[in-house]
Write a protein that holds these residues in place. Sequence first.
Motif, PDB file in Angstrom:
ATOM      1  N   PHE A   1      21.614 -21.194  23.718  1.00  0.00           N
ATOM      2  CA  PHE A   1      22.884 -21.014  23.028  1.00  0.00           C
ATOM      3  C   PHE A   1      22.792 -21.661  21.650  1.00  0.00           C
ATOM      4  N   CYS A   2      23.240 -20.936  20.621  1.00  0.00           N
ATOM      5  CA  CYS A   2      23.064 -21.382  19.237  1.00  0.00           C
ATOM      6  C   CYS A   2      24.420 -21.708  18.597  1.00  0.00           C
ATOM      7  N   VAL A   3      24.423 -22.761  17.799  1.00  0.00           N
ATOM      8  CA  VAL A   3      25.592 -23.142  17.011  1.00  0.00           C
ATOM      9  C   VAL A   3      25.141 -23.246  15.554  1.00  0.00           C
ATOM     10  N   VAL A   4      25.732 -22.420  14.701  1.00  0.00           N
ATOM     11  CA  VAL A   4      25.397 -22.417  13.275  1.00  0.00           C
ATOM     12  C   VAL A   4      26.563 -23.048  12.529  1.00  0.00           C
ATOM     13  N   VAL A   5      26.300 -24.172  11.859  1.00  0.00           N
ATOM     14  CA  VAL A   5      27.331 -24.897  11.121  1.00  0.00           C
ATOM     15  C   VAL A   5      27.116 -24.641   9.635  1.00  0.00           C
ATOM     16  N   LEU A   6      28.124 -24.064   8.985  1.00  0.00           N
ATOM     17  CA  LEU A   6      28.063 -23.752   7.555  1.00  0.00           C
ATOM     18  C   LEU A   6      29.001 -24.698   6.821  1.00  0.00           C
ATOM     19  N   ILE A   7      28.432 -25.538   5.957  1.00  0.00           N
ATOM     20  CA  ILE A   7      29.182 -26.615   5.301  1.00  0.00           C
ATOM     21  C   ILE A   7      29.247 -26.352   3.803  1.00  0.00           C
ATOM     22  N   GLY A   8      30.456 -26.246   3.281  1.00  0.00           N
ATOM     23  CA  GLY A   8      30.638 -26.156   1.839  1.00  0.00           C
ATOM     24  C   GLY A   8      30.121 -24.889   1.205  1.00  0.00           C
ATOM     25  N   GLN A   9      30.024 -23.799   1.953  1.00  0.00           N
ATOM     26  CA  GLN A   9      29.539 -22.547   1.399  1.00  0.00           C
ATOM     27  C   GLN A   9      30.705 -21.658   0.990  1.00  0.00           C
ATOM     28  N   THR A  10      30.416 -20.723   0.095  1.00  0.00           N
ATOM     29  CA  THR A  10      31.442 -19.784  -0.345  1.00  0.00           C
ATOM     30  C   THR A  10      31.750 -18.793   0.771  1.00  0.00           C
ATOM     31  N   ARG A  11      32.906 -18.170   0.671  1.00  0.00           N
ATOM     32  CA  ARG A  11      33.304 -17.206   1.697  1.00  0.00           C
ATOM     33  C   ARG A  11      32.357 -16.021   1.741  1.00  0.00           C
ATOM     34  N   THR A  12      31.807 -15.632   0.590  1.00  0.00           N
ATOM     35  CA  THR A  12      30.848 -14.529   0.558  1.00  0.00           C
ATOM     36  C   THR A  12      29.591 -14.876   1.344  1.00  0.00           C
ATOM     37  N   SER A  13      29.084 -16.100   1.165  1.00  0.00           N
ATOM     38  CA  SER A  13      27.885 -16.525   1.888  1.00  0.00           C
ATOM     39  C   SER A  13      28.152 -16.598   3.383  1.00  0.00           C
ATOM     40  N   VAL A  14      29.329 -17.095   3.741  1.00  0.00           N
ATOM     41  CA  VAL A  14      29.688 -17.186   5.160  1.00  0.00           C
ATOM     42  C   VAL A  14      29.745 -15.788   5.776  1.00  0.00           C
ATOM     43  N   ALA A  15      30.388 -14.851   5.075  1.00  0.00           N
ATOM     44  CA  ALA A  15      30.505 -13.487   5.594  1.00  0.00           C
ATOM     45  C   ALA A  15      29.136 -12.832   5.752  1.00  0.00           C
ATOM     46  N   ALA A  16      28.234 -13.086   4.792  1.00  0.00           N
ATOM     47  CA  ALA A  16      26.890 -12.513   4.880  1.00  0.00           C
ATOM     48  C   ALA A  16      26.127 -13.077   6.074  1.00  0.00           C
ATOM     49  N   THR A  17      26.277 -14.374   6.325  1.00  0.00           N
ATOM     50  CA  THR A  17      25.599 -14.988   7.471  1.00  0.00           C
ATOM     51  C   THR A  17      26.128 -14.425   8.782  1.00  0.00           C
ATOM     52  N   VAL A  18      27.443 -14.322   8.902  1.00  0.00           N
ATOM     53  CA  VAL A  18      28.038 -13.801  10.127  1.00  0.00           C
ATOM     54  C   VAL A  18      27.614 -12.357  10.357  1.00  0.00           C
TER      55      VAL A  18
ATOM     56  N   ALA B   1      32.643 -30.949  10.141  1.00  0.00           N
ATOM     57  CA  ALA B   1      32.016 -29.710  10.601  1.00  0.00           C
ATOM     58  C   ALA B   1      30.757 -29.930  11.447  1.00  0.00           C
ATOM     59  N   PRO B   2      29.761 -30.713  10.990  1.00  0.00           N
ATOM     60  CA  PRO B   2      28.563 -30.867  11.834  1.00  0.00           C
ATOM     61  C   PRO B   2      28.841 -31.569  13.155  1.00  0.00           C
ATOM     62  N   PHE B   3      29.806 -32.490  13.179  1.00  0.00           N
ATOM     63  CA  PHE B   3      30.139 -33.165  14.429  1.00  0.00           C
ATOM     64  C   PHE B   3      30.803 -32.190  15.409  1.00  0.00           C
ATOM     65  N   ALA B   4      31.602 -31.260  14.867  1.00  0.00           N
ATOM     66  CA  ALA B   4      32.208 -30.240  15.727  1.00  0.00           C
ATOM     67  C   ALA B   4      31.136 -29.335  16.322  1.00  0.00           C
ATOM     68  N   GLY B   5      30.196 -28.889  15.482  1.00  0.00           N
ATOM     69  CA  GLY B   5      29.111 -28.054  15.991  1.00  0.00           C
ATOM     70  C   GLY B   5      28.251 -28.782  17.005  1.00  0.00           C
ATOM     71  N   CYS B   6      28.007 -30.057  16.770  1.00  0.00           N
ATOM     72  CA  CYS B   6      27.209 -30.859  17.702  1.00  0.00           C
ATOM     73  C   CYS B   6      27.920 -30.986  19.053  1.00  0.00           C
ATOM     74  N   ALA B   7      29.238 -31.182  19.024  1.00  0.00           N
ATOM     75  CA  ALA B   7      29.998 -31.307  20.275  1.00  0.00           C
ATOM     76  C   ALA B   7      29.929 -30.015  21.086  1.00  0.00           C
ATOM     77  N   ILE B   8      29.993 -28.867  20.396  1.00  0.00           N
ATOM     78  CA  ILE B   8      29.915 -27.581  21.102  1.00  0.00           C
ATOM     79  C   ILE B   8      28.550 -27.412  21.755  1.00  0.00           C
ATOM     80  N   ALA B   9      27.480 -27.721  21.001  1.00  0.00           N
ATOM     81  CA  ALA B   9      26.128 -27.589  21.549  1.00  0.00           C
ATOM     82  C   ALA B   9      25.870 -28.632  22.630  1.00  0.00           C
ATOM     83  N   GLU B  10      26.449 -29.807  22.463  1.00  0.00           N
ATOM     84  CA  GLU B  10      26.241 -30.889  23.420  1.00  0.00           C
ATOM     85  C   GLU B  10      26.798 -30.521  24.798  1.00  0.00           C
ATOM     86  N   HIS B  11      27.865 -29.737  24.825  1.00  0.00           N
ATOM     87  CA  HIS B  11      28.423 -29.311  26.104  1.00  0.00           C
ATOM     88  C   HIS B  11      27.396 -28.533  26.905  1.00  0.00           C
TER      89      HIS B  11
END
Length: 483
Positions: free
Chosen positions: A185-202, A231-241
């Motif tokens: 299971f993968c968790v991708v955390v995107l920090i401080g990126q533009t909405r265009t970059s986020v949309a392209a990644t998704v 943000a990274p702590f939230a992603g870590c908590a999801i993966a940690e589960h």
Amino acid sequence: MPDSALPDMASYRFGLRLTERGCVLGVGDGIAWIKGLPSAQMDEVLHFDDGSSGLVFQLGSDRLGAILLSQTHGLTAGMEVRRTGRRIEIGVGDALLGRVVDPMGAPLDGLPAPQAREMRPLETEAPTILERDYVSQPLYTGNKIVDTLIPIGKGQRQLIIGDDGVGKSALALDVVLNQRGRGVFCVVVLIGQTRTSVAATVETLRAGGALDYSVVVVAEANALPGFRYLAPFAGCAIAEHWMRTGRDALAVYDDLTRHAQSYRELSLLLQRPPGREAYPSDIFYLHSRLLERSAALAAGSGGGSMTALPIVETRLGEIAAYIPTNLISITDGQIYFDSHLFAAGVLPAIDIGRSVSRIGGKAQDAAIKQAAARIRLDYLQFLELELFARFGTRLEAGVEEKLRRGRLLRELLKQDRLAPLPEQAHLAWLLAYGEDLLDRFAPEQAAARLPPLFAAVAARGLRIDAPREDWLAALRDALWEAA
């Protein structure tokens, strides 16, 4: 009103109840200064009368500072603040798969909120030494260089480092795409990126079928600084589960340079003493307590794993900068991207000499480890000889042969982005190169023969642990048919 909604009068007890109420002194730049609340604790959630919420981040003798998690236009000085007595949590579990959420778990993809059955604190203690196990299982990335020369194991923390725009995020996406069908299971955390970059990644993850087993946590560039910090702590908590429930997880933090800058911004706004490069003195602890939560757990602790791929940006290749050196000392190795290799068209632009994996070799499959045993040394020797050969001196026949083999290897190591390869393909090209089966071709022609070679091996259904003789026979037949 239905009976189920009525309060339980039998359990009600009349008595004096004392509550603390604070007062907002000032608000600005995602920070609220509050007077009162003497019993407030660090990382405690606060509620403002206008519906805004905050997180205690700074304790002082006469006031406390809180980072805002949500803010309305009505939040002003003089407003009352109440304690909640709880820490910030996020919903975790399989209900988040395929979703794009913010660090509080709110949906960003236009769909209803995920119906998570379990909540988990964003910050928890890292697994103890007794809970951990040796890193012994490979995490295949699909990248030729990484899987053969810089291998990663499940539970490892491998840093991806390099200048901006040289392919760091592309490698991380390749790793996520390659986990399809592998139970990770993968968790991708995107920090401080533009909405265009986020949309392209998704969209890249969706097109590759990776959203089915992934969660994307987003804190955009225009988000409150507290969101980028969490943000990274939230992603870590999801993966940690998933790790704690005995499954394998992968967390990609893209990137921790922006995370450190957000933490510096918050610290300066809260008037904490600045240190080197204006970062607070606990910047090392910030990232260590995040990355130390990644581990391979022992069977008695569930047997799950969480692999971390933090990304950090350098400037002009300065690997000895403050934040990069901090993260290098925390992680179990680094994959270094070189801008000169990128400009020369050597893609992926991974500098094999500066990249290292301190654990992964122990988690590598025996067949691949044996086939790749001398390739790293041979390639580094080739780079030195190539530099020497530029002076135009006459070279011995043995040196010319090493240069020819090195140029062949460099072409074989090239790989397009978003095209991860299975481990059988890695073993195929390693054996073909190591047994001199490609020597009769020019480097470019040899690289062009790899796709049909991979297809022929896949058609035969050879397993990674099949006898070496079977592999060599299949490779010779495939190359003969292609010729």
